[in-house]
Scaffold this active site. Sequence first.
Site, short mmCIF file in Angstrom:
data_model
loop_
_atom_site.label_atom_id
_atom_site.label_comp_id
_atom_site.label_asym_id
_atom_site.label_seq_id
_atom_site.Cartn_x
_atom_site.Cartn_y
_atom_site.Cartn_z
N GLU A 48 60.51 27.17 -15.42
CA GLU A 48 61.62 26.77 -14.55
C GLU A 48 61.13 25.76 -13.52
O GLU A 48 60.01 25.87 -13.01
CB GLU A 48 62.16 28.02 -13.85
CG GLU A 48 63.22 27.79 -12.79
CD GLU A 48 63.52 29.04 -11.98
OE1 GLU A 48 64.65 29.18 -11.52
OE2 GLU A 48 62.60 29.89 -11.81
N ASN A 108 70.41 24.35 -11.69
CA ASN A 108 69.07 24.74 -12.16
C ASN A 108 69.17 24.75 -13.68
O ASN A 108 69.82 25.61 -14.27
CB ASN A 108 68.71 26.12 -11.61
CG ASN A 108 67.27 26.49 -11.86
OD1 ASN A 108 66.63 25.96 -12.76
ND2 ASN A 108 66.75 27.42 -11.06
N LYS A 125 71.48 27.54 -15.35
CA LYS A 125 71.27 28.92 -14.89
C LYS A 125 72.54 29.52 -14.32
O LYS A 125 73.20 28.92 -13.47
CB LYS A 125 70.15 28.93 -13.85
CG LYS A 125 69.71 30.33 -13.38
CD LYS A 125 68.52 30.17 -12.45
CE LYS A 125 68.00 31.49 -11.94
NZ LYS A 125 66.81 31.31 -11.08
N GLU A 144 68.54 29.47 -3.66
CA GLU A 144 69.11 28.93 -4.90
C GLU A 144 70.63 28.81 -4.81
O GLU A 144 71.23 27.88 -5.37
CB GLU A 144 68.71 29.80 -6.09
CG GLU A 144 67.26 29.63 -6.49
CD GLU A 144 66.97 30.21 -7.86
OE1 GLU A 144 67.62 29.76 -8.83
OE2 GLU A 144 66.11 31.09 -7.95
N CYS A 174 64.80 32.32 -15.53
CA CYS A 174 64.32 33.22 -14.48
C CYS A 174 65.17 34.48 -14.34
O CYS A 174 65.12 35.36 -15.18
CB CYS A 174 64.23 32.45 -13.16
SG CYS A 174 63.20 33.28 -11.92
N ASN A 199 59.93 31.15 -11.90
CA ASN A 199 59.07 30.99 -10.73
C ASN A 199 59.30 32.23 -9.88
O ASN A 199 60.21 32.25 -9.05
CB ASN A 199 59.46 29.76 -9.90
CG ASN A 199 59.06 28.42 -10.50
OD1 ASN A 199 58.71 27.50 -9.78
ND2 ASN A 199 59.15 28.29 -11.80
#
Length: 324
Positions: A48, A108, A125, A144, A174, A199
């Site tokens: 990611e 993302n 994502k 995020e 993730c 991550n």
Amino acid sequence: MSQRLITVAGAQLGPIQKAEGRDIAVGRMVRLMERAHRHGAQVVVFPELALTTFFPRWYEEDIANADHWYETALPSNETAPLFEAARKYSIAFHLGYAEKTPDGRRFNTAVFVHPSGEIVLKYRKIHLPGHKDYDPVRQVQHLEKRYFEVGDLGFPVVRAPVGGQDVNIGMLICNDRRWPETWRVLGLQQVELVMLGYNTPSINQDRRGFEAHHLRVLHSHLSIQSGCYQNACFGVGVAKGGVEDGHELFGHSIICNPQGEIMAQATSWDDELIVADCDLDMCNLGRTTIFNFAAHRRPEAYGRIVEQVGSSEPPVWQPRGARR
């Protein structure tokens, strides 16, 4: 010998510091692609946000000040060496990055790239963790929800050539790995290979509880292993690891088979390649027996999963004499 054998590589990255440019990260990734080629891998999975530091740990009042972390096109001048390496080594790759669209939306994102350099599949994502506004209680921000929108592409699966085989591929990013619904949606499309990058900090910075380092790793592996087992697929979970901008990421990248077994695991916090031969015919056992969806699923009983977001308390049982 199986006629549907592919060799996959997980290309874990060590930390990428805030001050380092994309040229540093891309150079490291190209070297990992070269090593993957020497090991006979036909696809390489990168983490990611593989091109930059994990920038959502840094707060910007004006989000436009974070624009330099995003990619507006692939390939770009800075990422072109990855696409050139794919063509040179005839190797496909998965890349996670921050995407800014022409109309200014931010996601993302991950893409799967064919050895020709053509983007085969894109995923954005969906399960964004963290928070949107600055949190003075947290030692490290996890923003995020500030820097990305919830993905709008669903959980797509496509049948695409990988190493001479046609493979049903899907992607997660993730936090998605922790949600069984994501794996099941992929499984319902007969996914055979799930690629995901992450991550993940070694320490949960939320002060409302404590999660030991070894449990952080366990929960990551447990999510991937159970997702692969319950949906009869291979999974390649690839991390960044090490101390990035003073904050530790736990690494522990793995390749997992449809029985839920870990086939390969990273053992460092550095750039590290893990490789496994994946016999796609292994997907058939689970898919035709215990997880034969057509024979055993009961969606009429699962309505609460899609109708309800937050949890709710169950009714309270009362002894018969107390009922009215």
